[in-house]
Design a protein around this motif. Sequence first.
Motif, PDB file in Angstrom:
ATOM      1  N   GLY A 193       8.193 -10.029   7.576  1.00  0.00           N
ATOM      2  CA  GLY A 193       8.118  -8.695   8.128  1.00  0.00           C
ATOM      3  C   GLY A 193       7.584  -7.700   7.136  1.00  0.00           C
ATOM      4  N   ALA A 194       6.788  -6.768   7.610  1.00  0.00           N
ATOM      5  CA  ALA A 194       6.347  -5.653   6.775  1.00  0.00           C
ATOM      6  C   ALA A 194       7.498  -4.670   6.614  1.00  0.00           C
ATOM      7  CB  ALA A 194       5.148  -4.960   7.424  1.00  0.00           C
ATOM      8  N   PHE A 195       7.562  -4.046   5.443  1.00  0.00           N
ATOM      9  CA  PHE A 195       8.606  -3.051   5.186  1.00  0.00           C
ATOM     10  C   PHE A 195       7.939  -1.694   5.010  1.00  0.00           C
ATOM     11  CE2 PHE A 195      11.509  -0.552   2.616  1.00  0.00           C
ATOM     12  CZ  PHE A 195      12.721  -0.777   3.263  1.00  0.00           C
ATOM     13  N   TYR A 196       8.270  -0.765   5.897  1.00  0.00           N
ATOM     14  CA  TYR A 196       7.674   0.569   5.884  1.00  0.00           C
ATOM     15  C   TYR A 196       8.667   1.567   5.283  1.00  0.00           C
ATOM     16  CZ  TYR A 196       4.602  -1.676   9.288  1.00  0.00           C
ATOM     17  OH  TYR A 196       3.731  -2.537   9.904  1.00  0.00           O
TER      18      TYR A 196
ATOM     19  N   GLY B 164       4.354   4.406   2.611  1.00  0.00           N
ATOM     20  CA  GLY B 164       3.825   3.114   2.208  1.00  0.00           C
ATOM     21  C   GLY B 164       4.397   1.955   2.984  1.00  0.00           C
ATOM     22  N   ALA B 165       3.877   0.783   2.674  1.00  0.00           N
ATOM     23  CA  ALA B 165       4.354  -0.458   3.279  1.00  0.00           C
ATOM     24  C   ALA B 165       4.221  -1.573   2.262  1.00  0.00           C
ATOM     25  CB  ALA B 165       3.565  -0.798   4.534  1.00  0.00           C
ATOM     26  N   ASN B 166       5.268  -2.363   2.125  1.00  0.00           N
ATOM     27  CA  ASN B 166       5.231  -3.575   1.311  1.00  0.00           C
ATOM     28  C   ASN B 166       5.082  -4.771   2.243  1.00  0.00           C
ATOM     29  OD1 ASN B 166       5.544  -2.177  -1.108  1.00  0.00           O
ATOM     30  ND2 ASN B 166       7.777  -2.237  -0.984  1.00  0.00           N
ATOM     31  N   ASN B 167       4.302  -5.746   1.796  1.00  0.00           N
ATOM     32  CA  ASN B 167       3.948  -6.879   2.657  1.00  0.00           C
ATOM     33  C   ASN B 167       3.335  -6.351   3.952  1.00  0.00           C
ATOM     34  OD1 ASN B 167       3.645  -9.468   3.689  1.00  0.00           O
ATOM     35  ND2 ASN B 167       5.814  -9.685   4.263  1.00  0.00           N
ATOM     36  N   VAL B 168       2.318  -5.508   3.794  1.00  0.00           N
ATOM     37  CA  VAL B 168       1.754  -4.762   4.905  1.00  0.00           C
ATOM     38  C   VAL B 168       1.156  -5.675   5.976  1.00  0.00           C
ATOM     39  CG1 VAL B 168      -0.495  -4.467   3.773  1.00  0.00           C
ATOM     40  CG2 VAL B 168       0.269  -2.800   5.469  1.00  0.00           C
ATOM     41  N   PHE B 169       0.716  -6.878   5.618  1.00  0.00           N
ATOM     42  CA  PHE B 169       0.126  -7.790   6.589  1.00  0.00           C
ATOM     43  C   PHE B 169       1.145  -8.777   7.161  1.00  0.00           C
ATOM     44  CE2 PHE B 169      -3.838  -6.925   3.975  1.00  0.00           C
ATOM     45  CZ  PHE B 169      -4.338  -6.013   4.886  1.00  0.00           C
ATOM     46  N   ASP B 170       2.430  -8.509   6.927  1.00  0.00           N
ATOM     47  CA  ASP B 170       3.508  -9.313   7.514  1.00  0.00           C
ATOM     48  C   ASP B 170       3.349 -10.800   7.180  1.00  0.00           C
ATOM     49  OD1 ASP B 170       5.707 -10.107   8.924  1.00  0.00           O
ATOM     50  OD2 ASP B 170       4.898  -9.672  10.915  1.00  0.00           O
ATOM     51  N   LYS B 171       3.133 -11.073   5.900  1.00  0.00           N
ATOM     52  CA  LYS B 171       2.962 -12.452   5.440  1.00  0.00           C
ATOM     53  C   LYS B 171       4.301 -13.164   5.411  1.00  0.00           C
ATOM     54  CE  LYS B 171       0.698 -15.882   3.408  1.00  0.00           C
ATOM     55  NZ  LYS B 171      -0.397 -16.623   4.059  1.00  0.00           N
TER      56      LYS B 171
ATOM     57  N   VAL C 128       0.845  -1.194   0.000  1.00  0.00           N
ATOM     58  CA  VAL C 128       0.000   0.000   0.000  1.00  0.00           C
ATOM     59  C   VAL C 128       0.879   1.242   0.000  1.00  0.00           C
ATOM     60  CG1 VAL C 128      -0.174   0.065   2.530  1.00  0.00           C
ATOM     61  CG2 VAL C 128      -1.950   1.156   1.131  1.00  0.00           C
ATOM     62  N   GLN C 129       0.428   2.272  -0.705  1.00  0.00           N
ATOM     63  CA  GLN C 129       1.102   3.567  -0.694  1.00  0.00           C
ATOM     64  C   GLN C 129       0.059   4.673  -0.758  1.00  0.00           C
ATOM     65  OE1 GLN C 129       3.138   5.918  -4.061  1.00  0.00           O
ATOM     66  NE2 GLN C 129       4.834   4.694  -3.236  1.00  0.00           N
ATOM     67  N   VAL C 130       0.253   5.702   0.049  1.00  0.00           N
ATOM     68  CA  VAL C 130      -0.558   6.918  -0.033  1.00  0.00           C
ATOM     69  C   VAL C 130       0.381   8.080  -0.281  1.00  0.00           C
ATOM     70  CG1 VAL C 130      -2.410   6.058   1.437  1.00  0.00           C
ATOM     71  CG2 VAL C 130      -0.470   7.219   2.482  1.00  0.00           C
ATOM     72  N   ARG C 131      -0.083   9.089  -1.018  1.00  0.00           N
ATOM     73  CA  ARG C 131       0.805  10.183  -1.404  1.00  0.00           C
ATOM     74  C   ARG C 131       0.016  11.502  -1.494  1.00  0.00           C
ATOM     75  NH1 ARG C 131       0.213   6.242  -4.889  1.00  0.00           N
ATOM     76  NH2 ARG C 131      -1.114   6.629  -6.692  1.00  0.00           N
ATOM     77  N   TYR C 132       0.790  12.562  -1.426  1.00  0.00           N
ATOM     78  CA  TYR C 132       0.196  13.898  -1.438  1.00  0.00           C
ATOM     79  C   TYR C 132       1.109  14.831  -2.223  1.00  0.00           C
ATOM     80  CZ  TYR C 132      -1.096  18.562   0.259  1.00  0.00           C
ATOM     81  OH  TYR C 132      -1.455  19.874   0.332  1.00  0.00           O
ATOM     82  N   ASN C 133       0.535  15.537  -3.180  1.00  0.00           N
ATOM     83  CA  ASN C 133       1.251  16.558  -3.943  1.00  0.00           C
ATOM     84  C   ASN C 133       1.113  17.888  -3.208  1.00  0.00           C
ATOM     85  OD1 ASN C 133       1.941  14.753  -6.050  1.00  0.00           O
ATOM     86  ND2 ASN C 133      -0.080  15.047  -6.973  1.00  0.00           N
ATOM     87  N   THR C 134       2.221  18.397  -2.703  1.00  0.00           N
ATOM     88  CA  THR C 134       2.188  19.591  -1.866  1.00  0.00           C
ATOM     89  C   THR C 134       2.062  20.865  -2.711  1.00  0.00           C
ATOM     90  OG1 THR C 134       4.564  19.991  -1.900  1.00  0.00           O
ATOM     91  CG2 THR C 134       3.748  18.377  -0.312  1.00  0.00           C
TER      92      THR C 134
END
Length: 943
Positions: A932-935, A904-911, A889-895
């Motif tokens: 492990g999840a990677f943030y 964001g996080a890859n493997n957000v559910f720590d599979k 998952v990734q969320v982003r904002y254009n300032t």
Amino acid sequence: MNHRNMRTAMRVGMLPAGIAIALAPAFAFAQEGGEQQATTLDRIEVTGSRIKRADVETSQPIFTLSRAEIQKQGVTSVADVLQRISSNGAALNTTVNNGGDGSAGISLRNLGEGRTLVLVNGRRWTQGLGGSVDLNTIPAAMIERVEVLKDGASTIYGSDAIAGVVNIITRSNFEGAEAGAYLGQYSQGDGNREAYDFTIGTGNDRGNVMIGASYVKEEAVMAGDRQISAGGPPFFGGQSNTGIPGSFVVEGTDNVRYVIDPVTGLRTRFSGNVYGYNSAPDNYLLTPQERTSLFAQANYDITDNVRFKTEMLYNERISEQLLAAMPVTGMTLSADSYYNPTNPNGAYVDTPSFQPGGATDLIGVNRRFQESGGRSFNQNVKNWHFYGGLEGFFEIGDRSFDWDVGYRYDKSDENDLTYGLFNLANLEAAYGPSFDDNGVIRCGTPGDVIAGCVPVNPIGTTGSISPEAIAYTAFTAHDSSSVVSKSYYANVSGDIVDLPAGPLAFAAGYEHRTESGQFEPDAFIAAGLSTGNGSKPTAGAYKLDEYYLELAVPVLADMPGAKLLDFSLATRYSDFSNFGNTLNSKFGFRWKPIDDLMFRGNWSEGFRAPTINNLYAGNTDSYETYVDPCNGGGANPQAAARCANEGVPTGFQQPSSQTGEPFTWTSNPNLQPETSETRTLGFVYNPSWLEGFDISVDWYKIEIENAITRPEATFILDKCYSGTAAEQAVYCGLYSRDPSYPGSPYIITQLDMPLLNLASYEVEGYDVTLNYRLPETSFGKFSITWDTSYTSDWSVKATEDSLAEQRQGLYLQDDPYWRIKSNLYLDWSYGDFGATWGMRYKSGMDEDCVLYDEEDMTLAEAYCSDPYRVTADGAAPRNYVGAVTYHDVQVRYNTPWNATVSVGANNVFDKDPPVSYSSSYNNFDAQYDLPGAFYYVQYRQRF
């Protein structure tokens, strides 16, 4: 606007919206005298063809990743992106510690990195001695998009384009400045990553210059810091029979292995479960590296129809792999060593283990030298890339023709340092006679001291080997290698004649290329004087000349049932200095019965030339597992007769399946190229009634003959002892026996294992890609991308006469063959906000149940999914390696200040990765994400 510029502008306008936007910065227009004129000469060339086109949909299936899509995946390497795509198999990456070298590649269709051609801007990139490309040499900061051609393309690009082509397109005509920063970490608090890049560009109506720099640092994760890889039942981790305290075999005791128990001091029978060493925690699970890159691109319009272009890049990688300390085996501790437990003047005379009048020597002393701190393999790799060329167009009559000429130079220098190896000569001295000289233990005898030598105590517990003994016996290996690739080329393309359905277009060209490389192992390793396997130097070169011709033939257009029908044809002649010439051709078609639907198909020939390592690599030691055909007198009358002719006794018994003396891996300067035949057939559907939706489905089949492979030792011996006369002529000269070998006369002490053109492969499957950009809503814009590959057949034959081995859906040791890989990405944007959710799926596989024990089924029943499986050949227990889905998952904002902040996080559910009992290391395959999840957080500022 002149004829050519009008045509160029039209081509941009006719592109699909996403690609047109991506390419738009490449075209700059200026007002001059009221007329809009193009001041650049860029035209569109799609991967897989040299003919510049207005329509980017070719007869070949192409998967494209844009710069924005790459950034949404939250990774620091283009290798991490490409290894995720559904058509990729198992390739080297930074999770590979034992056997890795810090590089990362791509293996389309699981056919190996050497059968996937990697290009940058349509030109070859730096390859290693083995023919693969390290994707870590290409900084992500300079990439505009990546095009993956899922088809053979040897007719266009030459050797290696068998499984497909990866073409990395860099940013061009960039103006302004941009800086990025990235920080990430696993949920366990390790594996830190950071990346920084800066790019600046400027230009005017005649040219553009862009320069940039990037730095990436990826820190290690230790195997002991994850439960799955730390060791323990049912695997007993890396539980090694070479442990601490050292174990030994006493002469005259029927090869019983003992240790001196560190608590009781008693001589005790060795047990791996009690005295073995769990080496797993001492290894890297994720290897560290640092990458520094400097890159520059420039173009300048010399005249209205001639442009100069250049590219330059410098990339340096510093990487490391770490293994547990060296297991020193097969050493003999002298009867007169101070540390021999049977020495009446030695260290153990006052312990219960001392047995006066017992055996007077020890053999087969095995001890892990943990005091050395482990085996550390370090690489410093520097890559240089230069390209310079001219491109333009000329007109004959009312026709315009494009041309380009250029020169490419690539060089890679690698210097390796390996710590934790040992000098055999010094080890033998340190294991030899030693004595107590007034409290100082010295090597040799009182009248003959070996200067500088420090005795080793291999029988004791941790710390029994002193730092001085480690310093005396250890050495640091220095290896170096280099590869240089140079080429110059010329291409021309254009329309020849107008046919009723459109212009007949062509492209033709010539390329001259030279490849050279060398490898210099450490002098001790080359001489076989270290505890590592011996290896000889490598040096070699070859050159080639190639010519190609490509045609695009329109047949029908704007007719009922044939809105479009055209053919593409190509052929390439390649003349190599080392093996001769080869001719490869291709045929493709496109057919649109209606505007919304296009059918496409291809047939193509391909080849892969032998690499420098294939042809010229120095001999390398390898300890092999094999079956001796003379064991028990011979498996059949033919084998028995040959055994008797060699003097092998009828009752000969092979002492061990593992070689006591190393066999030799050899290269082969007489290798011929691998050949392939690829077929694809599919369709693309863009329904006009559902705007923003498209789907493509493609079938593919790849057949490879004369594949370069190294026959196993048992195969070589079987062909000699039981094969035909022709096979005996090839294989019987590769081995020798020693009738005087101590303890085992007539065993095979030497066997050459050369590379040969023997194997064949057949791979078949389907690719499905779906894109849907939904209509804009009051909640924002939504889009879906779903890319899936299904492998219906993956088979290999060791030789032409062998039975095909089916691999689809199976997990072999460190070699997964998934039936299905699928990626689904959901994207949302609303004003300055955006988010992406990704799902990466890998199907389950079956593996052999290596825990199977016919007499004790306890482990097999507890851990294997099908321990009692039986086939026609007998018991064949298996285990199921489960399917896995990773969520990102990734969320982003254009300032408001023209920046983008992404979290964001890859493997957000720590599979966790699926457990594999046959994986060599870590109890899971290196192609899966670490536990492990990677943030991460990334910031990108535009100026």
